[in-house]
Design a protein around this motif. Structure first.
Motif, PDB file in Angstrom:
ATOM      1  N   ASN A 116       1.004  -1.197  -0.071  1.00  0.00           N
ATOM      2  CA  ASN A 116      -0.009  -0.140  -0.035  1.00  0.00           C
ATOM      3  C   ASN A 116       1.128   1.309   0.126  1.00  0.00           C
ATOM      4  OD1 ASN A 116      -1.785   2.127   1.111  1.00  0.00           O
ATOM      5  ND2 ASN A 116      -3.208   0.564   0.845  1.00  0.00           N
TER       6      ASN A 116
ATOM      7  N   ALA B 234       0.215   4.082   1.021  1.00  0.00           N
ATOM      8  CA  ALA B 234       0.325   5.029   2.470  1.00  0.00           C
ATOM      9  C   ALA B 234       1.128   4.480   3.366  1.00  0.00           C
ATOM     10  CB  ALA B 234      -0.868   4.962   2.955  1.00  0.00           C
TER      11      ALA B 234
ATOM     12  N   GLY C  91      -4.196  10.691  -9.670  1.00  0.00           N
ATOM     13  CA  GLY C  91      -3.446  10.560  -8.463  1.00  0.00           C
ATOM     14  C   GLY C  91      -3.971   9.747  -7.296  1.00  0.00           C
TER      15      GLY C  91
ATOM     16  N   SER D  37      -2.963   6.812  -6.171  1.00  0.00           N
ATOM     17  CA  SER D  37      -1.938   6.293  -5.332  1.00  0.00           C
ATOM     18  C   SER D  37      -1.223   7.382  -4.568  1.00  0.00           C
ATOM     19  CB  SER D  37      -0.983   5.371  -6.064  1.00  0.00           C
ATOM     20  OG  SER D  37      -0.687   6.074  -7.341  1.00  0.00           O
ATOM     21  N   ALA D  38      -0.916   8.418  -5.237  1.00  0.00           N
ATOM     22  CA  ALA D  38      -0.252   9.529  -4.628  1.00  0.00           C
ATOM     23  C   ALA D  38      -0.945  10.095  -3.419  1.00  0.00           C
ATOM     24  CB  ALA D  38      -0.048  10.825  -5.945  1.00  0.00           C
TER      25      ALA D  38
ATOM     26  N   SER E  77       3.388   1.725  -6.411  1.00  0.00           N
ATOM     27  CA  SER E  77       2.086   1.655  -7.632  1.00  0.00           C
ATOM     28  C   SER E  77       2.837   1.721  -8.850  1.00  0.00           C
ATOM     29  CB  SER E  77       1.158   2.858  -7.438  1.00  0.00           C
ATOM     30  OG  SER E  77       1.967   4.040  -8.001  1.00  0.00           O
TER      31      SER E  77
ATOM     32  N   THR F  59      -0.744   3.351 -14.436  1.00  0.00           N
ATOM     33  CA  THR F  59       0.197   4.020 -15.228  1.00  0.00           C
ATOM     34  C   THR F  59       1.451   2.975 -15.567  1.00  0.00           C
ATOM     35  OG1 THR F  59      -0.124   5.445 -13.257  1.00  0.00           O
ATOM     36  CG2 THR F  59       2.000   5.709 -14.173  1.00  0.00           C
TER      37      THR F  59
HETATM   38  P1  ADP Z   1      -3.315   6.125  -9.983  1.00  0.00           P
HETATM   39  O1  ADP Z   1      -2.844   7.133 -11.048  1.00  0.00           O
HETATM   40  O2  ADP Z   1      -4.903   6.187  -9.975  1.00  0.00           O
HETATM   41  O3  ADP Z   1      -3.072   6.541  -8.975  1.00  0.00           O
HETATM   42  P2  ADP Z   1      -1.785   4.118 -10.556  1.00  0.00           P
HETATM   43  O4  ADP Z   1      -1.620   2.933 -11.706  1.00  0.00           O
HETATM   44  O5  ADP Z   1      -0.441   5.037 -10.599  1.00  0.00           O
HETATM   45  O6  ADP Z   1      -2.941   4.773 -10.584  1.00  0.00           O
HETATM   46  O7  ADP Z   1      -1.639   3.375  -9.174  1.00  0.00           O
HETATM   47  C1  ADP Z   1      -2.780   2.337  -8.966  1.00  0.00           C
HETATM   48  C2  ADP Z   1      -1.997   1.270  -8.479  1.00  0.00           C
HETATM   49  O8  ADP Z   1      -1.340   1.313  -7.035  1.00  0.00           O
HETATM   50  C3  ADP Z   1      -2.921   0.036  -8.558  1.00  0.00           C
HETATM   51  O9  ADP Z   1      -2.261  -1.258  -8.697  1.00  0.00           O
HETATM   52  C4  ADP Z   1      -3.302  -0.142  -6.617  1.00  0.00           C
HETATM   53  O10 ADP Z   1      -3.537  -1.373  -6.253  1.00  0.00           O
HETATM   54  C5  ADP Z   1      -1.855   0.322  -6.196  1.00  0.00           C
HETATM   55  N1  ADP Z   1      -1.986   0.828  -4.688  1.00  0.00           N
HETATM   56  C6  ADP Z   1      -1.292   0.667  -3.686  1.00  0.00           C
HETATM   57  N2  ADP Z   1      -1.857   1.272  -2.691  1.00  0.00           N
HETATM   58  C7  ADP Z   1      -2.639   2.175  -3.192  1.00  0.00           C
HETATM   59  C8  ADP Z   1      -3.314   3.201  -2.403  1.00  0.00           C
HETATM   60  N3  ADP Z   1      -3.339   3.361  -1.311  1.00  0.00           N
HETATM   61  N4  ADP Z   1      -4.287   4.073  -3.178  1.00  0.00           N
HETATM   62  C9  ADP Z   1      -4.455   3.758  -4.530  1.00  0.00           C
HETATM   63  N5  ADP Z   1      -3.781   2.554  -5.286  1.00  0.00           N
HETATM   64  C10 ADP Z   1      -2.789   1.790  -4.430  1.00  0.00           C
END
Ligand code: ADP
Length: 306
Positions: free
Chosen positions: A60, A62, A94, A96-97, A131, A181
């Motif tokens: 995760n 976070a 954003g 994951s960010a 991510s 991404t």
């Molecule tokens: P976004 O642009 O929506 O952040 P990404 O592809 O960069 O999409 O990130 C999504 C990936 O990160 C997914 O595989 C998801 O399971 C993983 N991930 C891990 N922790 C988190 C989180 N806390 N929030 C969102 N995505 C997460």
């Protein structure tokens, strides 16, 4: 203070002429994180509500970001994190960010703010790398600082908060489809030729100048992406139709947020923004694609305590 609740906003990245370096935070949508001190000497994701994301500490964004901060500070304390995941993962706005930023901001606050906000970006980025290996910092910088930002990805993630005109608005459409991404970077070329690079340089220079001079004609002509949009457009549902409609109705630009599927437009004046949002809403409704849409000023707040 033993517990804190923070709101960490969604953000648009790859703002037209600013591939990987220009982003802005979005009003009204973000993750909520409740972070509490615990006796366990480690970070534990105790609850995830809303959209589903991995709960393992090493997966995760976070917990990975929070742990990176604790390791840096040499602090052997534990924190429990509850995530109310309101931004769909793989959204291009954003998701994951937002979680990574919320965690480092909240933990730093519970520790009595040992680090300044601008020092937190590197730890949030450690979360982002979970991510996507090649994650740039434009989403993290936007969620952390709020507003319209320029970030330097190759030197300590230096962030500049750009002066967005008060009457500059964005409309963001998020079709509820996931694009990772990491998958979407594969379609991009590894190199660009000099002519393309030169065109991109004049675009970003013109855009930054237009923000200072409030020259909306220059802004419109500068908000052009020469690097990625053409490679990604075919993977983003309805992009060409949305783009045509938005530009015909007077948008300054319309492009893909992050790696999609979200699409955003920059628009002068809020009434125009609401009008163009309605026109784009109609396209998704007609195509039967579920979506959410937002109108935001370009000075939306970054991560904050709620
Ligand atoms: P976004 O642009 O929506 O952040 P990404 O592809 O960069 O999409 O990130 C999504 C990936 O990160 C997914 O595989 C998801 O399971 C993983 N991930 C891990 N922790 C988190 C989180 N806390 N929030 C969102 N995505 C997460």
């Amino acid at each position: 203070m033993k517990q804190i609740k923070v709101f960490s906003p969604a953000s648009v990245s790859n703002v037209c002429c600013g591939f990987d370096v220009l982003g802005f935070s979005v009003d009204g949508i973000g993750d909520e994180l409740t972070i509490s001190k615990s006796k366990k000497k480690k970070i534990t994701i105790t609850k995830i509500s809303g959209f589903t994301v991995p709960s393992e500490n090493n997966k995760n964004t976070a917990s990975v970001a929070g742990q990176a901060l604790l390791d840096h500070l040499g602090i052997n304390e534990g924190f429990d994190i509850e995530i109310n995941k309101k931004i769909k993962p793989g959204s291009g706005i954003g998701s994951s960010a937002a979680s990574a930023v919320g965690a480092v901001f909240g933990i730093n606050k519970l520790l009595g703010d040992p680090l300044k906000k601008e020092q937190l970006i590197q730890f949030a980025m450690m979360g982002e790398f979970v991510s996507s290996q090649s994650a740039p910092a434009d989403n993290v910088a936007s969620a952390l600082h709020g507003g319209l930002i320029l970030v330097n990805n190759h030197q300590n993630y230096e962030v500049v908060n750009l002066p967005a005109p008060k009457n500059l608005y964005a409309v963001v459409h998020h079709p509820l489809i996931e694009i990772k991404t990491s998958d979407s970077r594969v379609v991009l070329p590894k190199n660009v030729d000099l002519e393309t690079a030169s065109n991109q340089l004049s675009s970003i220079g013109g855009f930054i100048h237009s923000l200072h001079s409030l020259d909306f004609l220059l802004m419109k002509s500068s908000l052009t992406d020469h690097l990625v949009e053409k490679y990604r457009a075919q993977y983003v549902p309805a992009f060409l139709e949305v783009n045509d409609t938005a530009m015909a109705k007077g948008a300054l630009c319309c492009s893909i947020s992050g790696s999609g599927p979200s699409i955003f437009c920059l628009i002068k004046d809020s009434s125009e923004a609401y009008r163009i949002r309605t026109e784009i809403d109609k396209i998704y409704s007609r195509l039967g694609i579920k979506f959410n849409s937002y109108v935001t000023s370009l000075d939306a707040k970054g991560v904050h305590v709620i």
